[in-house]
Every structure is written in structure tokens, then in C-alpha cells.
Design an enzyme around this catalytic site. Structure first.
Site, PDB file in Angstrom:
ATOM      1  N   GLU A  87       0.918  -1.172  -0.053  1.00  0.00           N
ATOM      2  CA  GLU A  87      -0.168  -0.011  -0.038  1.00  0.00           C
ATOM      3  C   GLU A  87       0.859   1.216  -0.098  1.00  0.00           C
ATOM      4  O   GLU A  87       1.852   1.196   0.870  1.00  0.00           O
ATOM      5  CB  GLU A  87      -0.925   0.216   1.289  1.00  0.00           C
TER       6      GLU A  87
ATOM      7  N   CYS B 124      -1.959   8.589   3.762  1.00  0.00           N
ATOM      8  CA  CYS B 124      -1.950   8.135   2.442  1.00  0.00           C
ATOM      9  C   CYS B 124      -3.324   8.406   1.949  1.00  0.00           C
ATOM     10  O   CYS B 124      -3.626   8.339   0.703  1.00  0.00           O
ATOM     11  CB  CYS B 124      -1.480   6.843   2.311  1.00  0.00           C
TER      12      CYS B 124
END
Length: 539
Positions: free
Chosen positions: A293, A327
Site C-alpha cells: 500500500e 496516505c
């Protein structure tokens, strides 16, 4: 030998403490913060449970007060990395053969310890070492990590229960084997829950780990390891290697027994790791599972029908919580011109009210960014904003004592401006104001402007507009929000992950992620085997 078909406890999401003034949890956390600030922790490498002090040290400092040393960490040497790999492989058989219920019990105990006696220990280290407010630390370090452990245990039971059908005269079974080798877990600075989940999720499924935490997150990573040890994690299952990326990674990735990579971090780093694995592919005993990720350039798109106040709050919270160092944080906004004046007035009025400072002061909404490197990067983006766009509010950096970047709102002249395309990972949000009639075109532009596809949001009260956004932006975000900020995914409710330049979308906090850490074996048993090779069609 225990017998029975055991059911794991049904998981529920951990409630978030409020930390209101004079509440018991507030007083306990304040005392823990003061105690932690008063002494320096020495953090070793840990191999097979043994503490190794290499003498190659680095200081771990407070982002809000970069002259305050919190810990001295010992970095792994090549010899220690080799020892860790050897130790992990030697621990593999016993751990993989331990009944799954016994493995899960360790992490259920860890969750209960974190819920109770360890709660403020990890909250305090995250607040001090990563500059999170008490609320951001609580939802990350405590609640999400507890949820990861509890829900992953439940998901593991679901996976193991999935078995094939059998025709008469046979019995078909699936053996969910751990990977053949070890998993390399590389974890980020910004979420303590992710840092602990990345090595522990594969471990639940019977794998052993080499864990390299981020240097700027070492204090809470170290506490998390101590927590898992107290919960009963056997030596060698997760070997803890602080160190520079290349010093650890080059040796680990070259080892023939690498069976998996579990990564959260930057897109360029992940691409480098993937390329390195590809270049070494002929040397591995098995094809490594690669789960990552990575970055994001997350969007908010407002339709003319949206509620302007709700859009403004979505921007403020989505962009500035934890200094935009998520993020998933909102980083680019597309606003219709008919709404701009109202949203702008809210942003101009409310953004300066977001106090910035040491997160030990509970009245602050923002802390510092993580380190000097990030601070300097954000200063460069602020210069770009001042030179090529219009700074609506904020726009200054203050690095005298801590690494502070003001929450900044920028209006850009074009929808493809650099500030709308590049990941910044700080409290800087860019807004493009579009003509109301251009909504459909803006959806297409938003889909193509950035290489990332992590999170995004649409604000609208028009269901046709929402449906159009869902269709046009179907591949632009792995987590999509309707009338909400694009942050705050909850384990068990919104499995998290994105595609394109944002990762492999294996959805942390879901069965999909755990399935990556097993290698199924089909077992067919026939109860009355044939005694003649001839088939009936031969007559």
C-alpha cells in the site's frame, strides 16, 4: 490434544475514548506523557528474542521539539540481518505447526492488553514520536490496532472454514499452509496500527517475519513488540530489525527463502523493491507474494448540488488531521464556481483556528510533520504555491523548535497544476474552481491527473451526479466516499487499499489480505480406490 470445532470471539470495533478535560483516561495519558519525556529509551535489534546492541546508533527525536531525544536506536548490521533470517527459518516449523487457535489466542490477548494496561503506553509513544494528537493516536494506535487483531482472528477462522465439496467415495480438503520461507515486513512512520499489523497478519497465518520498522516510528514500534512479547509471541516469529533500508533490504531480498513482502510506504520505494525481487526471481525457492500500500493524491469533488458547509468541513478534516500525513488525506479539491465563495469564506475563517503546536498540549489540532526531510519538502511545495498559484490561507513554515508547516489552502489556476498531481503528504491542499456546467469533464480530468488511486470523495445531493461519479471514477479510488471526507476507514467496515500507483489493493483488515499469506494445498482422499485401469468405454 484439544478437540472441538472452536469459534473465535465475535469482533466489534473498539470504542474511541474522548479524552475530555479531567477524564480518567486524560489524566492517565498526561501522566504517561510526562514520564516518557523524562527518560531516553535504548532500542535494540531483536533476533530470536535476544536483544542485540550493535553500537550503530541513531537518535529518535520529537517532531514537535526536535532537540528532545526520545530514544537511541541500534541499527542492524549485515551480520545481524543474516542472523535474523536464519533464526526466523529455524522458528518456522514449530510456529507453523502450532494449532491455529493457539496462534490466534496470542493476538487476542495482545488486543486485550492494549485495550487495558497498555493503552496509554502506546498512545504516549505515538504522540511523542509521531506528533499525533491524543485523538489521532487513540484511533490509530489503540482502536485500529485492536480491530486489526480481533477482526483478523475472525477472518482467519472464516478462511480456514472454507472447504471444497466432495463426491461420494472421497473426501476433499484444503490445507491453508503458511508460505515456504519468511515474510519481509517494511512499515511506515505514520500509523502505529499499520506498523504492527504488517508483521502480525502473516504471523497469524503461521508465517515468520523479518520486520523493518521506519526509523521515525521506532519508539512506538518497540513498544508494540514488547506488547506482543508479553502476549506470548514466541521468539523468532517476528524478528525486529531497525536499520537503513538498503542495509537490511539488500540482504533480505537476495535470500532464497524470501516468500513474501508486506509493505506500506512510498510508491518509488515499493517499485524499487518489486524490481529487485523481479531481478532475483530465478533465485527464490518460491515466487514471493508481494503486497503493498503506497502513495495517494486523494480527491474531493463537489457537485453544484452539494452542501457547502459539509464540503468545507470535509476539506478541513480530510486535509489537516495529523498534518495531512495520511496516505488517504485529501490533497486536491474540485469545487464548482457557484460554491466557491461560501466554501472559501469557511476555510479562511476556520483554518487559522486550528491551533498548531506540541501535541502534548491537548488544545492543538495539528502537530509537526515527521522530520526535517519532510519539512524541507513541504517548504518547497509552499514556494511553488506562492510562485505559481494563490495561497488562500496559511503558507508558512516554522522549523526553529519543531517541524511545523501551517495548514495551507491553495487555489490553482489549472486542474492539472503540479500541486494537483504530485503527492505532498503534508497539510497543503489545492483547490481548482470549475464552471458548474463542466462537472462531467472534471470527473474525467480527476481520473487522469494523478497516477494514484487510493481514496476519493464526491459531495452531492443529486443521485444522478453521484452515480456518474461512481462510474467515471470507478478505478480512481480503492476507497470511495459519498458525502464524507476520504479518510477514516474502519477495520471490518471499509477494507482499505488502492490500485494504480497506490498499491496492490489487497485490503488491509479483510480476508483478502490474509489470503495472501497462505499457500493452499488440496488434499483428496479416496475411500475405495480402483483396482482396474480400464474405463467402461473400452467395452
Amino acid at each position: 490434544m484439544l478437540t472441538g470445532r472452536f469459534n473465535t470471539p465475535l469482533p466489534t470495533n473498539e470504542p474511541v475514548y474522548d479524552y475530555t478535560p479531567n477524564s480518567p483516561e486524560r489524566l492517565e495519558l498526561e501522566a504517561e506523557l510526562n514520564a516518557r519525556k523524562a527518560h531516553v529509551v535504548e532500542i535494540p535489534c531483536v533476533v530470536g528474542g535476544k536483544r542485540i546492541f550493535t553500537g550503530r546508533t541513531v537518535e529518535v527525536t520529537m517532531p514537535c521539539d526536535h532537540g528532545h531525544v526520545l530514544a537511541i536506536a541500534h541499527l542492524a548490521t549485515p551480520e545481524v540481518v543474516e542472523q535474523a533470517i536464519e533464526n526466523a527459518l529455524s522458528a518456522r516449523q514449530a510456529w507453523s505447526e502450532l494449532p491455529w487457535t493457539e496462534r490466534m489466542a496470542i493476538f487476542l490477548r495482545a488486543a486485550e492488553l492494549l485495550r487495558t494496561t497498555w493503552r496509554q503506553r502506546l498512545n504516549a509513544t505515538t504522540m511523542l514520536g509521531q506528533a499525533k494528537t491524543c485523538h489521532q493516536a487513540e484511533i490509530d494506535t489503540v482502536c485500529e490496532l485492536i480491530d486489526f487483531w480481533k477482526f483478523n482472528v475472525h477472518f482467519a477462522q472464516q478462511i480456514l472454514s472454507e472447504q471444497p465439496q466432495s463426491n461420494p467415495g472421497m473426501w476433499n480438503r484444503l490445507d491453508y499452509r503458511p508460505l515456504e520461507g519468511f515474510v519481509f515486513s517494511i512499515t511506515p512512520f505514520n500509523f502505529t496500527s499499520i506498523a504492527l499489523n504488517l508483521p502480525s497478519a502473516p504471523a497469524m497465518m503461521g508465517n515468520v517475519n523479518i520486520w523493518k520498522p521506519s526509523t521515525t516510528q521506532l519508539l512506538s514500534a518497540w513498544e508494540g513488540l514488547l506488547l506482543m512479547e508479553e502476549a506470548g509471541l514466541p521468539p523468532g516469529v517476528i524478528n525486529f530489525l531497525p536499520g537503513d533500508g538498503a542495509d537490511v533490504g539488500d540482504i533480505v531480498l537476495a535470500n532464497e527463502h524470501l516468500a513474501g513482502l508486506h509493505f506500506t510506504g512510498s510508491t518509488p520505494t515499493f517499485q524499487h523493491l518489486w524490481k529487485t525481487i523481479g531481478n532475483n526471481i530465478q533465485n527464490y525457492r518460491t515466487y514471493p507474494k508481494i503486497v503493498g500500500e503506497t502513495g495517494g493524491k486523494d480527491f474531493i469533488i463537489a457537485h453544484p448540488s452539494a452542501n457547502a458547509q459539509q464540503v468545507a468541513v470535509g476539506i478541513l478534516r480530510g486535509a489537516f488531521e495529523f498534518q495531512g500525513q495520511k496516505c488517504s488525506a485529501a490533497s486536491r479539491v474540485y469545487l464548482p464556481s457557484s460554491m466557491w465563495d461560501e466554501v472559501k469564506s469557511v476555510l479562511v475563517e476556520e483554518t487559522p483556528k486550528m491551533k498548531m503546536g506540541d501535541t502534548c498540549d491537548f488544545s492543538n489540532f495539528l502537530g509537526a510533520v515527521i522530520d526535517e526531510r519532510a519539512f524541507n519538502k513541504h517548504k518547497e511545495y509552499l514556494k511553488i504555491a506562492h510562485d505559481t498559484a494563490t495561497v488562500i490561507t496559511g503558507g508558512q513554515a516554522h522549523g526553529e523548535k519543531g517541524w511545523f508547516i501551517e495548514p495551507t489552502v491553495v487555489q490553482v489556476p489549472t486542474p492539472t497544476h503540479r500541486l494537483m498531481a504530485e503527492e505532498i503528504f503534508g497539510p497543503i491542499i489545492s483547490i481548482y474552481v470549475y464552471d458548474d456546467a463542466e462537472f462531467s469533464n472534471i470527473l474525467a480530468i480527476a481520473d487522469k491527473t494523478s497516477p494514484y488511486a487510493l481514496t476519493g470523495a464526491i459531495f452531492s445531493t443529486d443521485r444522478y451526479a453521484i452515480q456518474e461519479a461512481l462510474n467515471t471514477l470507478r478505478n480512481a479510488a480503492g476507497n470511495f466516499y459519498i458525502n464524507d471526507k476520504p479518510t477514516g476507514a474502519v477495520v471490518g467496515q471499509q477494507p482499505f487499499g488502492g490500485a494504480r500507483g497506490s498499491g496492490t489493493n489487497d485490503k488491509a483488515g479483510s480476508p483478502q489480505n490474509l489470503l495472501r499469506w497462505v499457500s493452499p494445498r488440496t488434499i483428496k482422499e479416496t475411500f475405495n480406490a480402483s483396482t482396474d485401469w480400464r474405463y467402461g468405454f473400452l467395452g
